[in-house]
Each structure stands twice: as structure tokens, then as C-alpha cells.
Design a protein around this motif. Structure first.
Motif, mmCIF file in Angstrom:
data_model
loop_
_atom_site.group_PDB
_atom_site.id
_atom_site.type_symbol
_atom_site.label_atom_id
_atom_site.label_comp_id
_atom_site.label_asym_id
_atom_site.label_seq_id
_atom_site.Cartn_x
_atom_site.Cartn_y
_atom_site.Cartn_z
ATOM 1 N N CYS A 26 1.026 -1.024 -0.136
ATOM 2 C CA CYS A 26 -0.082 -0.074 0.037
ATOM 3 C C CYS A 26 0.873 1.079 -0.106
ATOM 4 C CB CYS A 26 -0.966 -0.071 1.176
ATOM 5 S SG CYS A 26 -2.314 -1.446 1.027
ATOM 6 N N HIS A 27 0.600 2.393 0.108
ATOM 7 C CA HIS A 27 1.202 3.521 -0.006
ATOM 8 C C HIS A 27 2.037 3.595 1.236
ATOM 9 C CE1 HIS A 27 -2.078 5.378 2.560
ATOM 10 N NE2 HIS A 27 -1.099 6.116 2.594
ATOM 11 N N PHE A 47 -1.547 -1.876 -4.308
ATOM 12 C CA PHE A 47 -2.905 -1.584 -3.869
ATOM 13 C C PHE A 47 -3.049 0.149 -3.759
ATOM 14 C CE2 PHE A 47 -6.237 -0.936 -0.563
ATOM 15 C CZ PHE A 47 -7.287 -2.039 -1.052
ATOM 16 N N SER A 48 -2.986 0.830 -4.715
ATOM 17 C CA SER A 48 -3.016 2.243 -4.788
ATOM 18 C C SER A 48 -2.958 2.700 -5.913
ATOM 19 C CB SER A 48 -1.749 2.839 -4.033
ATOM 20 O OG SER A 48 -0.686 2.784 -4.750
ATOM 21 N N VAL A 49 -3.504 3.941 -6.353
ATOM 22 C CA VAL A 49 -3.278 4.358 -7.752
ATOM 23 C C VAL A 49 -2.163 5.313 -7.635
ATOM 24 C CG1 VAL A 49 -4.902 6.512 -7.342
ATOM 25 C CG2 VAL A 49 -4.201 6.111 -9.601
ATOM 26 N N LEU A 100 -10.808 4.104 -7.957
ATOM 27 C CA LEU A 100 -11.273 5.008 -6.820
ATOM 28 C C LEU A 100 -11.458 6.333 -7.223
ATOM 29 C CD1 LEU A 100 -8.264 6.241 -7.157
ATOM 30 C CD2 LEU A 100 -7.641 4.491 -5.083
ATOM 31 N N ARG A 144 -1.774 14.449 -2.554
ATOM 32 C CA ARG A 144 -0.843 13.913 -1.922
ATOM 33 C C ARG A 144 -0.388 15.273 -1.047
ATOM 34 N NH1 ARG A 144 -2.236 9.626 -2.099
ATOM 35 N NH2 ARG A 144 -0.995 7.589 -2.926
ATOM 36 N N SER A 156 -10.107 7.035 -0.722
ATOM 37 C CA SER A 156 -10.874 5.680 -1.288
ATOM 38 C C SER A 156 -11.520 4.952 -0.386
ATOM 39 C CB SER A 156 -9.751 5.057 -2.048
ATOM 40 O OG SER A 156 -8.709 4.596 -0.969
ATOM 41 N N ARG A 163 -12.545 -0.280 -2.111
ATOM 42 C CA ARG A 163 -11.426 -1.142 -1.609
ATOM 43 C C ARG A 163 -11.530 -2.492 -2.200
ATOM 44 N NH1 ARG A 163 -9.077 1.880 2.800
ATOM 45 N NH2 ARG A 163 -8.622 4.033 1.981
ATOM 46 N N MET A 169 -10.155 -1.968 -5.695
ATOM 47 C CA MET A 169 -8.719 -1.835 -5.826
ATOM 48 C C MET A 169 -8.055 -2.996 -5.598
ATOM 49 S SD MET A 169 -8.548 1.749 -3.230
ATOM 50 C CE MET A 169 -6.800 1.854 -3.265
HETATM 51 C C1 8YV Z 1 -5.407 4.590 -0.806
HETATM 52 C C2 8YV Z 1 -4.433 6.571 -2.323
HETATM 53 O O1 8YV Z 1 -6.234 4.470 0.083
HETATM 54 O O2 8YV Z 1 -4.450 4.881 -4.033
HETATM 55 C C3 8YV Z 1 -4.015 6.010 -3.713
HETATM 56 O O3 8YV Z 1 -2.999 6.527 -4.271
HETATM 57 O O4 8YV Z 1 -4.016 7.549 -1.918
HETATM 58 C C4 8YV Z 1 -5.285 5.703 -1.399
HETATM 59 O O5 8YV Z 1 -6.707 6.278 -1.747
HETATM 60 C C5 8YV Z 1 -3.797 4.263 -0.560
HETATM 61 O O6 8YV Z 1 -3.029 4.687 -1.210
HETATM 62 C C6 8YV Z 1 -3.766 2.475 -0.673
HETATM 63 O O7 8YV Z 1 -2.465 2.131 -0.553
#
Ligand code: 8YV
Length: 321
Positions: free
Chosen positions: A54-55, A77-79, A103, A240, A290, A296, A299
Motif C-alpha cells: 500500500c502507500h 494497492f493504490s493509484v 477509486l 498528496r 478511497s 477498496r 482496488m
Molecule cells: C489509498 C491513495 O487508500 O490509491 C491511492 O493512491 O491515495 C489511497 O486512496 C492508498 O494509497 C492505499 O495504498
């Protein structure tokens, strides 16, 4: 011994996603849902072919260089991928994917919530009720800024920015935007394009940030750019924290140059600049852009779609390097 692909899943993911991972892969789950240190991440990756981070996991150049040779893919698991050094991954031949599109709606919803909440001082009213300090109604107290019919500036008119624009039109807002490139007319849908951030800012009663964190967008919102906003403008950030210079935003919120800010993302999360908490004119959320059940799940399944593609020898849909 199973010949299933070994996947390190760095954080707890939705149950349906973990169930699918357990069915098709040898998944190493993080049942405690703690944030791994770099050393733990590297140690737990031993023998793994893929990582789903994840981030919250910082896959810096140093961490990527120290990953075991077995790792072939990082399916985030992120954009946003500012937590992954893409150049370092590419240099090691590690495929990196993200989870775009799924998301957009959830993040635009949170941007709307922040815009309305900051403008109408939602947390102050909520706090009054929760702490039993609602003494009386007043015609002159708790006055916010009206949203309807105002000008909304969008910094970064990508997928989320465009949905934010669409939702804001429901409030009769006039949409202005700055993006690296101008959108085709049908996607602009009447939004007014500005060729630079400097040109956009004087037109923003509200500014909503939707650009990724890159070296180019680092601290784009600073004393100089805030100075170009109309007095009493409201800033919203669901992108961000790194796009914002905290010292400068806090100074503008303190001085009244800005009426308020609605923030879902911060520098140094979750150890945010404590001064934000002390300001009455901030509406703050803990990076929940998100965080809907639907999104979720989506994603997670999008990350799995990429993972499946990589390990069945096809091109993953969201390959970045
Ligand atoms: C996520 C986000 O929850 O997807 C992204 O870039 O900033 C968030 O919405 C998070 O990054 C999950 O890893």
C-alpha cells in the motif's frame, strides 16, 4: 510443496480480496496490519515472487535494490505510486502496477465533503453538539462561505479532477482548471483552461488539488502561489501532502488569507504537522479518499487482475514499468 506464486501482502486487505489471494497464491498476510519497516519488508520478501504494497510501504531505491532476486512484480494497492521508486524497479526488471480508475468516484466524494465541510465549518458545529456546547441559535455565529455558484479551480484535471468538476457543477460552480495538457472539449465540458497554475489561481474561490506527487508538483502550493489566490479562498487536498508546503499553508490559514482548508492527505502521514489540529479553519480527514467498501474491494481486485496477468505471462493492464 505447493508451486503457487508466493505473494507478500504488506497490509490487511478486504476479506474478499484476501480470500481470492489465499485461493490462488501462497499469500503472506499481515494479520496484525502493522506497517513494516524497510528491513522487515525485505526479510518478509524472502522467496516471494510478488509484493502487494500500500502507500504506507516506502519502496525507495535502497529498499528495491535490497529486495531478493525472486521478486518479479510489485502490484500496488493504490493509484498513487510516489511510494515506489519506479526507476529503481525498472533497473532491476521488476514490473510495477497500480490501481487507477476504480477509486475516482470515492476520492471525488471526499473532495466534495472536504469542500463543503471546510466552507460550512462542519467540524466546529459537530464538535459543539458532541461536547454539549450548543447553547443557542444565532443569526451571526458559525457563518461559513457559500459554495453554490462559486468558482472552483482544479489543479490536475485527470480522472478524479474530472469527476470532481462534474459533481461541483451540481452546485452551479464555474469550473477552471490547470493541467499539463488541455483536455478535448467533450471532456472539458465547459471548464475553463488556464495555461499555468499562476494563471489559474486568481480565478479560484475554491482550489481542489488532484495532481500526483512528483518532483514537478512538490510544494506547488506555497507562499507565492497562495498569494495569487483571492483573499478568503478555500483549499482542498485529496491528492498528496507533498504538493503542499505546510509552513506556508498554515501561515495563510492563520493570517486569514485563506478562509479554510479541507485536507485528507498530509506530509509525513500519520505524523502530521500538529499545527493543523490547532486551527479552527481546517477540516481534516485521515487519508480516507478511497475508503468505501466498494472501492477498496475494487482496488484489491484490480491489483489481483494485474498480478494474475503477470504470472500467467500476459501484459498487466496497469503496468507502469
Ligand atoms: C489509498 C491513495 O487508500 O490509491 C491511492 O493512491 O491515495 C489511497 O486512496 C492508498 O494509497 C492505499 O495504498
Amino acid at each position: 510443496m505447493s508451486d503457487k506464486t508466493i505473494v507478500l501482502v504488506t497490509r490487511q486487505l478486504p476479506q474478499a480480496v484476501e480470500d481470492r489471494l489465499a485461493r490462488d497464491y501462497t499469500a503472506r498476510f499481515n494479520t496484525e496490519d502493522t506497517v513494516y519497516s524497510s528491513d522487515e519488508l525485505i526479510r518478509l520478501s524472502a522467496g516471494a515472487q510478488a509484493i502487494i504494497p500500500c502507500h504506507t510501504e516506502k519502496l525507495t531505491a535502497d529498499v528495491i535494490q535490497r529486495l531478493p532476486d525472486t521478486v518479479r512484480a510489485i502490484c500496488s494497492f493504490s493509484v498513487g505510486v510516489d511510494h515506489i521508486d519506479l526507476g529503481a524497479a525498472k533497473a532491476r526488471g521488476i514490473i510495477v502496477t497500480n490501481t487507477p480508475e476504480v477509486l475516482n468516484d470515492a476520492t471525488a466524494e471526499i473532495a466534495m465533503l472536504l469542500m463543503l465541510g471546510a466552507a460550512r465549518r462542519a467540524h466546529e458545529g459537530e464538535h459543539q453538539i458532541r461536547t454539549d456546547r450548543w447553547a443557542d441559535w444565532s443569526a451571526v455565529a458559525q457563518l461559513g462561505a457559500q459554495v453554490t455558484g462559486k468558482r472552483l479551480g482544479i489543479l490536475g484535471m485527470g480522472r478524479v479532477g474530472q469527476i470532481m468538476a462534474r459533481r461541483a457543477r451540481g452546485f452551479d460552480m464555474e469550473i477552471h482548471y490547470y493541467n499539463r495538457s488541455r483536455l478535448p472539449a467533450e471532456r472539458e465540458a465547459g471548464a475553463i483552461y488556464h495555461e499555468s497554475l499562476e494563471q489559474l489561481l486568481p480565478h479560484c474561490d475554491f482550489l481542489s488539488i488532484h495532481c500526483p506527487a512528483t518532483p514537478e508538483s512538490h510544494h506547488l502550493l506555497n507562499a507565492q502561489s497562495i498569494g495569487l489566490l483571492p483573499d478568503g479562498a478555500i483549499v482542498v487536498n485529496t491528492a498528496r501532502g507533498a504538493v503542499v508546503n505546510d509552513d506556508d499553508l498554515i501561515a495563510a490559514l492563520r493570517s486569514g488569507k485563506l478562509f479554510a482548508a479541507g485536507l485528507d492527505v498530509f506530509n509525513g502521514e500519520p505524523d502530521i504537522d500538529p499545527r493543523y489540529r490547532e486551527l479552527a479553519n481546517t477540516f481534516l480527514l485521515p487519508h480516507v479518499g478511497s475508503a468505501t467498501r466498494e472501492t477498496r474491494d475494487a482496488m484489491g481486485f484490480r491489483a489481483l487482475e494485474n498480478l494474475d496477468a503477470i504470472f500467467t505471462g500476459s501484459e498487466p493492464r496497469d503496468r507502469l514499468v
